[in-house]
Every structure is written in structure tokens, then in C-alpha cells.
Design an enzyme around this catalytic site. Sequence first.
Site, short mmCIF file in Angstrom:
data_model
loop_
_atom_site.label_atom_id
_atom_site.label_comp_id
_atom_site.label_asym_id
_atom_site.label_seq_id
_atom_site.Cartn_x
_atom_site.Cartn_y
_atom_site.Cartn_z
N GLY A 1 0.92 -1.34 0.10
CA GLY A 1 0.18 0.01 0.20
C GLY A 1 0.74 1.29 -0.03
CG MET B 1 -7.58 2.77 6.32
SD MET B 1 -6.52 3.10 4.93
CE MET B 1 -7.36 2.37 3.80
N GLY B 2 -5.65 1.29 9.60
CA GLY B 2 -4.83 0.71 10.83
C GLY B 2 -4.72 -0.83 10.67
NE ARG B 3 -3.64 -5.47 6.78
CZ ARG B 3 -4.77 -5.80 6.13
NH1 ARG B 3 -5.29 -4.90 5.29
NH2 ARG B 3 -5.20 -7.14 6.39
NE ARG C 1 -27.84 13.47 11.83
CZ ARG C 1 -27.80 14.04 10.77
NH1 ARG C 1 -26.71 14.40 10.07
NH2 ARG C 1 -29.01 13.89 9.77
NE ARG D 1 -2.59 -4.15 -1.07
CZ ARG D 1 -2.12 -3.85 0.02
NH1 ARG D 1 -1.19 -4.74 0.55
NH2 ARG D 1 -2.55 -2.82 0.68
CD GLN E 1 -7.69 6.70 7.54
OE1 GLN E 1 -7.15 6.50 8.77
NE2 GLN E 1 -8.44 6.09 6.90
NE ARG E 2 -3.18 2.41 2.35
CZ ARG E 2 -3.42 1.24 1.69
NH1 ARG E 2 -3.45 1.24 0.37
NH2 ARG E 2 -3.33 0.06 2.33
CG ASP F 1 2.52 -6.34 7.83
OD1 ASP F 1 2.35 -5.80 6.94
OD2 ASP F 1 1.70 -6.45 8.84
CB THR G 1 2.87 0.77 7.36
OG1 THR G 1 1.35 0.57 7.50
CG2 THR G 1 3.65 0.47 8.51
CB ILE G 2 -0.86 4.97 7.25
CG1 ILE G 2 -1.70 3.92 6.96
CG2 ILE G 2 -0.54 5.90 5.91
CD1 ILE G 2 -3.23 4.40 6.42
CG ASP G 3 -1.67 0.18 8.87
OD1 ASP G 3 -2.42 0.96 8.76
OD2 ASP G 3 -1.47 -0.75 7.89
NE ARG H 1 -27.97 9.49 9.55
CZ ARG H 1 -28.03 10.74 8.59
NH1 ARG H 1 -27.41 11.44 7.86
NH2 ARG H 1 -29.46 11.27 8.58
CG HIS I 1 -7.86 3.70 0.03
ND1 HIS I 1 -8.74 2.88 0.27
CD2 HIS I 1 -6.81 2.79 -0.13
CE1 HIS I 1 -8.53 1.61 -0.03
NE2 HIS I 1 -7.22 1.70 -0.27
CG ASP J 1 1.37 -2.58 11.60
OD1 ASP J 1 2.32 -2.30 10.71
OD2 ASP J 1 0.22 -3.12 11.09
#
Length: 345
Positions: free
Chosen positions: A15, A174-176, A167, A77, A277-278, A108, A130-132, A269, A275, A134
Site C-alpha cells: 500500500g 485505517m490501521g488494519r 447525533r 501487491r 488517509q493514504r 510488514d 506504513t500508515i498503520d 451515522r 484511502h 505496526d
Amino acid sequence: MPGRPQVIGVLTAGGDCPGLNAVIRAVTARAIRSYGMDVVGIMNGWEGLMNGTLRPLDRDSVRGILQRGGTILGTSRRDPYVHGNGYESIRRTLDANGIDCVVVVGGDGTLRSALRLSQEGLPVVGVPKTIDNDIAGTDVTFGFDTAVQIATDAIDRITTTAEAHNRIMLVEVMGRTKGWIATYAGMAAGADSILIPEIPYDLEDVARIIKNRHRHGRTYSVVVVSEGVDPPPGLEAAEQMDAFGFARLGGVAYLIAPVLEKLTGFETRVTVLGHLQRGGTPSALDRVLATRFGVKAVDLAADGVTGVMVGLRGNDLVSVPLEEACAEIRGVAPDLYEAAQAFFG
């Protein structure tokens, strides 16, 4: 110690995230100016090595890309182990172009493939992307800071419309399988609850927080949901897999929303940032971190240190064995989540 590489390749796989072009720029400039190496850009991740799709990189090739999102080399990928037969899938391209070492910029899944190729004899240096956030062995990955800022800005905006309409707003980030983005963005934006994969959640507890806010005159609430949390019991989503065999995530907030609405009686809501965030311009922090990573990767390769990943510990750059970097998926520490939890409601 192996001799200094004469030709170094660089690829971006998996990604995309903000800061990839900063790494490419840093690798190219450092390799050429400091070591006199030739630099080869490998197109579309591992696919470029498998298919022989390359482009030469020089100093002019990487001017003006520091602030750009995406990657000038493209990504995919495709993987030499999933879609080929490992080292043999890329050997011809390496030999034909005299590539002595490859700087592998990835998350990863990409780094696991780099580890396997290293074990088969390919000199590689990994850069954690990675944005995650991790990846083990580093305190932070580039791309994370930008993603958190994008998510925080979005939550700030959603909070005002939540307040206007009284509301509950669920914001899925994201973050998987880990909750770094949710925890940081939720803390930064003052979320009323944060749901992350590392910490089991109970929607009854979330509902109590929200109803307590209403009793005290706060007739709106914002809940940040990490995409990797489990759905509510009995509402399992159909699982889809990506090319690496990981679950394709996204949309769990749509399963949570009706349950929370029923428990609270308040209109609920959902906004899935996805995406968004990427993409876009990387933050200053990510530009600097990615640049430092790229420079360090070339320095390690020049010193014959391969089979490692560049990492950040404190403010120091270190080399981390790929085995260590790939040993686990790094999650949010309980004390960090507890600090966020202190402000729920």
C-alpha cells in the site's frame, strides 16, 4: 564484509503512503553523491523485478518530489513468493542489470518477502513504510504522522456536524489489525470513545458513556473505530483476502452503528475515511523521517550491512535484523490506550 555495491535498486511495494517519494529522493541522492553508485528505480514494487521493468534514477529524476504523495515508482501487491517462485522470479532482472543490493520500502508483508529473499542470498535493506505504525523494531514508521493528522482533521470537522444535529458519529479509520491511528487521532480530536483491536470492547459500555453525556447536556458524541475491530456478536462480515493472505478490512462501523443506535436511542451515522488517509502531501515530520531512513539505508548498504531494516529508537537511527522486524505485528500499549480512555465521555 561484502564489497560496496556499485548498483543499488530501490522499490516501493504494498500500500502507498505519504513519504515514499522522500525515501526515493534520499536513496538516490545519497547513493550518487556520497558513494558514486548507480541507482535503479524498480517499477511497481516486486513486479518490476519479476518483469524487468526498471528506470534509471539520477539527481534530476528526484527533484521536486519531496512534497508529493504517492510514489514515482508505482507500487503493487504482487509478490515473488505468492505470484512466482521466490528468488528465481527476480534473478534474471538482478543479473541483467548488475543490481548488487535492493532498498525495499514497504510494510510488514513486503518486509517478510524481503526477509525470505535475504535468506536466499539477495542483499536487501528494508525501510519501514506504513500508515498503520505496526512494524516491530522501530518506534514509528513514516506515513503514520500524516495519516493521523488527516484523520484528526476529519474528526474535528465531523464533531461540529455531530453537535449541530445531536447525533452519534462513528468515524472509521485505517490501521488494519492494530489501533495506532484510531488511538492517536481519537486522543488528538477528543473522541468520546475509541474502539481498537487490541482492547476488547462492549457496546453496552459505549452506550452508557454516550447516555451519560446526554444527561449532562452533551447531546452529541463521536466514536472512533479502527477498521480491524471485531464486529458485534452475531454480525460477522464476509471475509475477503488480499494478495498477501491478509483480511481485506473496512466497513465494520456500519455493523456497529445500528447496534449502538438501538442501545442509546440516538441517531447514529457513519463516516469511513478509507484511502483518504493514504494520499496527499506528507507532513514535515514524515518528510524528514523518510529522508533520514533513505539516507541510513544507503549508508548500511555501502557498509555491507544487509538483511536489516532501518529503525527509529528515540531519535536515533538503528539497524534492525529483518527477523526481528518481521517477528510480530506491533500493537498499541495498554498504558497509551488508558491515557485516551481517561477522557472518554
